[in-house]
Design an enzyme around this catalytic site. Structure first.
Site, mmCIF file in Angstrom:
data_model
loop_
_atom_site.group_PDB
_atom_site.id
_atom_site.type_symbol
_atom_site.label_atom_id
_atom_site.label_comp_id
_atom_site.label_asym_id
_atom_site.label_seq_id
_atom_site.Cartn_x
_atom_site.Cartn_y
_atom_site.Cartn_z
ATOM 1 N N ASP A 244 23.701 -49.521 21.932
ATOM 2 C CA ASP A 244 24.842 -49.079 22.939
ATOM 3 C C ASP A 244 25.471 -50.305 23.589
ATOM 4 O O ASP A 244 26.106 -49.922 24.749
ATOM 5 C CB ASP A 244 24.146 -48.234 24.101
ATOM 6 C CG ASP A 244 23.994 -46.768 23.536
ATOM 7 O OD1 ASP A 244 24.875 -46.376 22.745
ATOM 8 O OD2 ASP A 244 23.122 -45.840 23.805
ATOM 9 N N ASP B 66 26.183 -41.041 18.381
ATOM 10 C CA ASP B 66 26.854 -41.846 19.424
ATOM 11 C C ASP B 66 27.250 -43.113 19.122
ATOM 12 O O ASP B 66 28.131 -43.540 19.496
ATOM 13 C CB ASP B 66 25.723 -42.034 20.588
ATOM 14 C CG ASP B 66 24.714 -40.944 20.446
ATOM 15 O OD1 ASP B 66 24.399 -40.097 19.608
ATOM 16 O OD2 ASP B 66 24.184 -40.481 21.444
HETATM 17 N N1 GLY Z 1 23.149 -41.658 24.206
HETATM 18 C C1 GLY Z 1 24.364 -41.289 24.270
HETATM 19 C C2 GLY Z 1 24.158 -39.849 25.147
HETATM 20 O O1 GLY Z 1 23.367 -39.513 25.588
HETATM 21 O O2 GLY Z 1 25.348 -38.960 25.017
#
Ligand code: GLY
Length: 384
Positions: free
Chosen positions: A105, A166
């Site tokens: 992320d 994601d």
């Molecule tokens: N991991 C990204 C979300 O919770 O959308």
């Protein structure tokens, strides 16, 4: 793109956003918020201040507050937004030292902070931070399976072969790194990951798997997991939006037509799944009760739909703009707290279907709502 009434509504929302952000930005000047408690922003920078805990300074949402401030700076030209954005960006430097809390992320964390700062001000320190983050992301690429590994070791078991949808929002950091340095490696990795995501995550009906597990040594899909959705084979609404917005981002950076087609396919599934009341559930395949909702998935989808509209242009764009407008108007109708006394905007976000708590403020809901509204106004600031 919009008729006069729609433009007036957008201007009205921007006036309300600006009035509230004027106060919230001062109150949360020294914080990096994720949610609110009794209407007051929390501060992830002070959670576990001496540890590498991914829930603290390395928490994946820690770039969105900076992103909101850069959006406000672009809109108003007020120096204070730039200053506060830079305070939160500098705090994230601690993550590079902590290291263990970081994972895929890093795009969510450094695109709306350092890349934004560099794009807007040319700050060389921000460029360095963003390139550092891009290298961390590139280092997670698994050659055998052609995917970027999600997360680190989790109590759930062996996650070395896990990839998640994601990550389509993180790979624009790699596109940026190639655009910035001229070194093609970053974009090559990003496109390999996007190509794998098209085949392994997007189902024939346009719905999305949240987690795909690959064999980390040989490649090849082992199985899928429900992840933050209801269960295996379900359709986590925010996951649909990460795909919808993520594939159009990959198209914007590469011009590869398959990414546009995939974004449209996911968008059509998403639009067809919107319930009659216009409120987005946590999972499009969840049981009727409890009626869990996630408004962040409306705001993110709106951003992606607007970008698809821009990409297709002409008559075809109306379908996507109209869907984006409906989602945003529905939020404005009854799902946003415009009171000057609270720090949040969207009220009914949900992290995951099986979370202990649901229907609360989440910073990325506010960020994407703001981004979508500025996109509708015609803002030329693209942070991804
Ligand atoms: N991991 C990204 C979300 O919770 O959308």
């Amino acid at each position: 793109m919009l008729n006069t009434t729609q433009q007036q509504w957008v201007n009205d929302v921007i006036a309300r956003l600006t009035a509230k952000m004027e106060l919230v930005s001062e109150r949360s000047r020294d914080k990096i918020p994720y949610t609110t408690l009794n209407g007051v922003h929390d501060d992830r920078a002070t959670v576990n201040p001496s540890g590498d805990d991914a829930d603290g300074i390395c928490w994946w949402t820690n770039g969105f507050w900076g992103g909101m401030l850069w959006l406000m700076y672009h809109e108003t030209g007020q120096e204070k937004y730039k200053e506060i954005a830079q305070i939160s960006e500098a705090k994230l430097d601690r993550c590079f030292e902590e290291y263990y809390g970081l994972h895929h992320d890093v795009g969510f964390m450094w695109l709306p902070t350092s890349v934004a700062n560099y794009r807007i001000t040319g700050n060389p320190e921000s460029r360095k931070r963003a390139l550092h983050a891009a290298n961390l992301l590139a280092g997670r690429f698994n050659v055998a399976g052609s995917f970027i590994r999600a997360w680190n070791d989790l109590p759930e078991g062996d996650t070395r072969g896990w990839a998640i949808i994601d990550c389509m929002l993180n790979i624009p950091l790699l596109y940026w790194a190639t655009e910035e340095t001229g070194d093609p490696r970053y974009m090559q990795i990003a496109m390999k990951h996007a190509d794998t995501s098209m085949t392994a995550f997007v189902r024939p009906d346009g719905s999305i798997n949240h987690i795909v597990e690959f064999d980390p040594f040989l490649g090849g899909v082992v199985r899928t997991h429900g992840g933050q959705g209801y269960g295996e084979g379900s359709s986590w609404a925010r996951g649909q939006t990460w795909a919808l917005y993520g594939f159009i981002m990959s198209y914007i950076h590469t011009g590869k037509d398959e990414y546009l087609h995939t974004a449209k396919r996911v968008a059509h599934y998403y639009m067809a799944s919107i319930p009659d009341d216009g409120i987005i559930p946590v999972d499009f395949r969840q049981p009727e009760e409890p009626a869990l909702t996630d408004d962040t998935a409306a705001a993110i989808a709106a951003c992606g739909l607007i970008e698809i509209a821009k990409a297709v242009g002409g008559h075809e764009s109306r379908l996507y703009i109209s869907a984006a407008l409906k989602l945003l108007e529905r939020l404005d109708q009854s799902r946003i707290d415009w009171s000057p006394d609270t720090d949040h905007f969207l009220l009914y976000g949900t992290g995951a279907y099986h979370s202990k708590t649901h229907h609360h403020a989440i910073i990325y809901g506010d960020y994407y709502f703001m981004e979508a509204i500025f996109k509708l106004k015609g803002s030329d600031l693209y942070l991804w």
